[in-house]
Design a protein around this motif. Structure first.
Motif, mmCIF file in Angstrom:
data_model
loop_
_atom_site.group_PDB
_atom_site.id
_atom_site.type_symbol
_atom_site.label_atom_id
_atom_site.label_comp_id
_atom_site.label_asym_id
_atom_site.label_seq_id
_atom_site.Cartn_x
_atom_site.Cartn_y
_atom_site.Cartn_z
ATOM 1 N N VAL A 159 0.828 -1.214 0.000
ATOM 2 C CA VAL A 159 0.000 0.000 0.000
ATOM 3 C C VAL A 159 0.866 1.270 0.000
ATOM 4 O O VAL A 159 0.505 2.276 -0.619
ATOM 5 C CB VAL A 159 -0.982 0.005 1.206
ATOM 6 C CG1 VAL A 159 -0.241 -0.057 2.541
ATOM 7 C CG2 VAL A 159 -1.896 1.214 1.174
ATOM 8 N N LEU A 160 2.037 1.209 0.645
ATOM 9 C CA LEU A 160 2.897 2.398 0.742
ATOM 10 C C LEU A 160 3.527 2.752 -0.594
ATOM 11 O O LEU A 160 3.977 3.883 -0.794
ATOM 12 C CB LEU A 160 3.990 2.187 1.804
ATOM 13 C CG LEU A 160 3.488 2.007 3.240
ATOM 14 C CD1 LEU A 160 4.650 1.758 4.195
ATOM 15 C CD2 LEU A 160 2.673 3.224 3.695
ATOM 16 N N LEU A 161 3.579 1.781 -1.511
ATOM 17 C CA LEU A 161 4.159 2.040 -2.832
ATOM 18 C C LEU A 161 3.078 2.374 -3.857
ATOM 19 O O LEU A 161 3.365 2.658 -5.009
ATOM 20 C CB LEU A 161 4.934 0.800 -3.317
ATOM 21 C CG LEU A 161 5.937 0.185 -2.332
ATOM 22 C CD1 LEU A 161 6.604 -1.049 -2.925
ATOM 23 C CD2 LEU A 161 6.987 1.209 -1.933
ATOM 24 N N SER A 162 1.808 2.346 -3.413
ATOM 25 C CA SER A 162 0.680 2.446 -4.346
ATOM 26 C C SER A 162 0.469 3.866 -4.865
ATOM 27 O O SER A 162 -0.141 4.052 -5.913
ATOM 28 C CB SER A 162 -0.606 1.993 -3.648
ATOM 29 O OG SER A 162 -0.974 2.937 -2.647
ATOM 30 N N GLY A 163 0.931 4.869 -4.099
ATOM 31 C CA GLY A 163 0.651 6.244 -4.497
ATOM 32 C C GLY A 163 -0.770 6.681 -4.169
ATOM 33 O O GLY A 163 -1.149 7.822 -4.435
ATOM 34 N N ASN A 164 -1.546 5.796 -3.584
ATOM 35 C CA ASN A 164 -2.934 6.131 -3.221
ATOM 36 C C ASN A 164 -2.949 6.733 -1.805
ATOM 37 O O ASN A 164 -2.921 6.017 -0.805
ATOM 38 C CB ASN A 164 -3.787 4.864 -3.294
ATOM 39 C CG ASN A 164 -5.258 5.139 -2.995
ATOM 40 O OD1 ASN A 164 -5.586 6.027 -2.228
ATOM 41 N ND2 ASN A 164 -6.132 4.357 -3.617
ATOM 42 N N HIS A 165 -3.025 8.056 -1.745
ATOM 43 C CA HIS A 165 -2.809 8.717 -0.450
ATOM 44 C C HIS A 165 -3.914 8.441 0.552
ATOM 45 O O HIS A 165 -3.646 8.331 1.749
ATOM 46 C CB HIS A 165 -2.590 10.211 -0.664
ATOM 47 C CG HIS A 165 -1.284 10.476 -1.359
ATOM 48 N ND1 HIS A 165 -0.071 10.235 -0.752
ATOM 49 C CD2 HIS A 165 -1.007 10.890 -2.624
ATOM 50 C CE1 HIS A 165 0.912 10.507 -1.611
ATOM 51 N NE2 HIS A 165 0.358 10.899 -2.757
ATOM 52 N N ALA A 166 -5.120 8.288 0.070
ATOM 53 C CA ALA A 166 -6.228 7.986 0.992
ATOM 54 C C ALA A 166 -6.035 6.607 1.613
ATOM 55 O O ALA A 166 -6.219 6.421 2.822
ATOM 56 C CB ALA A 166 -7.562 8.059 0.261
ATOM 57 N N GLN A 167 -5.628 5.651 0.772
ATOM 58 C CA GLN A 167 -5.387 4.301 1.298
ATOM 59 C C GLN A 167 -4.207 4.269 2.257
ATOM 60 O O GLN A 167 -4.232 3.573 3.270
ATOM 61 C CB GLN A 167 -5.105 3.331 0.139
ATOM 62 C CG GLN A 167 -6.325 2.548 -0.306
ATOM 63 C CD GLN A 167 -5.976 1.552 -1.418
ATOM 64 O OE1 GLN A 167 -4.879 0.990 -1.420
ATOM 65 N NE2 GLN A 167 -6.893 1.369 -2.342
ATOM 66 N N ILE A 168 -3.175 5.014 1.921
ATOM 67 C CA ILE A 168 -1.990 5.070 2.792
ATOM 68 C C ILE A 168 -2.372 5.643 4.149
ATOM 69 O O ILE A 168 -2.028 5.094 5.199
ATOM 70 C CB ILE A 168 -0.871 5.912 2.129
ATOM 71 C CG1 ILE A 168 -0.316 5.167 0.907
ATOM 72 C CG2 ILE A 168 0.243 6.225 3.125
ATOM 73 C CD1 ILE A 168 0.624 5.986 0.040
ATOM 74 N N GLU A 169 -3.132 6.728 4.102
ATOM 75 C CA GLU A 169 -3.610 7.383 5.330
ATOM 76 C C GLU A 169 -4.404 6.398 6.191
ATOM 77 O O GLU A 169 -4.173 6.297 7.408
ATOM 78 C CB GLU A 169 -4.492 8.562 4.899
ATOM 79 C CG GLU A 169 -5.072 9.349 6.036
ATOM 80 C CD GLU A 169 -4.103 10.423 6.508
ATOM 81 O OE1 GLU A 169 -4.534 11.242 7.308
ATOM 82 O OE2 GLU A 169 -2.939 10.424 6.084
#
Ligand code: 6GU
Length: 248
Positions: free
Chosen positions: A199-209
Motif C-alpha cells: 500500500v505504501l508504494l501504491s501512491g494512493n494517499h487515501a489508502q496510505i492514510e
C-alpha cells in the motif's frame, strides 16, 4: 524561550547543548539556555552546598541558601511582573509525572527556571517557598535532576515554532495524537526477503492514510492499551478495535 538551569554540574549540559536540535535552536536564537552553578552562590570558604540531614539518616541534603540566592539573582534581572510570574520547577522523583501534555503546557512560557536536585534530597523549604512546580520524568531514581532537565528541554523545544524543519514538522503528530506511531519504511523496496507493505508504494494517499491510522491503532492496542482510552477515535475506528479485541 529562555531556560535558566540551576545545577551543581553545568558541564553535564555541554554535550546535548552543542548537538542536534538544541544547538540549532540556540544558534537560531529561538532558545537561550543559561547555566548557573549553585556552588557559585555559596559564601563560605569551602563553597558548601549540602549538609547532614536534621534527625539523622543517610546521605546529604542540599542547603536552601545557595538555591534561593541563585533564583533571586535571576529575578533581579527581570521586570517585577516577569519575576513574580517566573515558573520555578524543582526536578525530583516526587514531582508530577512529565508527559507530552506537560511539555506542551510548559512550552507556552517565555522563561523557565529549572532546579536540578540531587537524589539524596533538597531542603524542604525550597519546595515550600521557592518552587512553583515539581516534575519527575518517570518512576525510577536518577542521581540528579540534570538528565531530567535535558529530557524536558528537549521535549519542549521541538514544540517551539521554527525549531523543527518543515520536513520534520510535516510529520503530522496531531493526526495520531494519543496513539503510537505507525510503522515507517524507506528504500529499498525489498531488503533481504522483506518487502515494504504494498500500500505504501501504491501512491494512493487515501489508502496510505487509512493504513497508517489502522496500524497506529493496532500498535497502540498491542503495546499501550491504556492510551486508547484517551485517543480521539471515530466510530469506524472503534469498530476496528472491537474486532481486534475479539479472540480469533
Ligand atoms: Cl526529575 N530527578 C531525579 N533525581 N530522579 C528522577 C527524576 C528527577 N525523574 C525521575 N527520576
Amino acid at each position: 524561550m529562555r531556560f535558566d538551569i540551576l545545577t551543581l554540574f553545568p558541564e553535564m549540559f555541554q554535550g546535548p547543548l552543542s548537538t542536534g536540535l538544541f544547538q540549532r535552536a540556540v544558534s537560531h536564537g529561538l532558545v537561550t539556555v543559561n547555566l548557573h552553578n549553585i556552588r557559585d552562590y555559596t559564601h563560605d570558604r569551602h563553597r558548601t552546598v549540602d549538609d547532614y540531614p536534621y534527625g539523622g539518616g543517610a546521605g546529604m541534603v542540599l542547603k536552601p541558601e545557595p538555591i534561593f540566592e541563585a533564583v533571586e539573582s535571576l529575578r533581579v534581572e527581570m521586570s517585577p511582573e516577569k519575576a513574580a510570574a517566573l515558573p520555578v520547577i524543582l526536578l525530583t522523583p516526587q514531582g508530577r509525572l512529565f508527559s507530552q501534555e506537560v511539555a506542551a503546557e510548559l512550552s507556552q512560557h517565555n522563561d523557565l527556571a529549572l532546579i536540578c536536585g540531587r537524589y539524596e534530597g533538597v531542603d524542604e523549604r525550597v519546595r515550600e517557598h521557592l518552587a512553583t512546580d515539581e516534575i519527575s520524568i518517570g518512576d525510577y531514581v536518577l542521581g540528579g535532576g540534570e538528565l531530567a532537565a535535558m529530557v524536558i528541554i528537549d521535549a519542549i523545544i521541538r514544540l517551539l515554532p521554527g525549531v523543527l524543519g518543515s520536513d520534520e514538522s510535516a510529520l503530522d503528530e496531531s493526526h495520531t495524537a494519543g496513539l503510537l506511531e505507525y510503522p515507517q519504511y524507506t528504500r529499498p523496496p525489498v531488503y533481504r526477503d522483506w518487502p515494504v507493505p504494498e500500500v505504501l508504494l501504491s501512491g494512493n494517499h487515501a489508502q496510505i492514510e487509512a493504513w497508517r491510522r489502522e496500524q497506529a491503532i493496532i500498535r497502540t492496542l498491542q503495546r499501550r492499551p491504556e492510551m486508547l482510552e484517551r485517543a480521539q477515535l471515530n466510530r469506524k475506528e472503534e469498530h476496528i478495535i472491537e474486532r481486534l479485541k475479539q479472540p480469533h
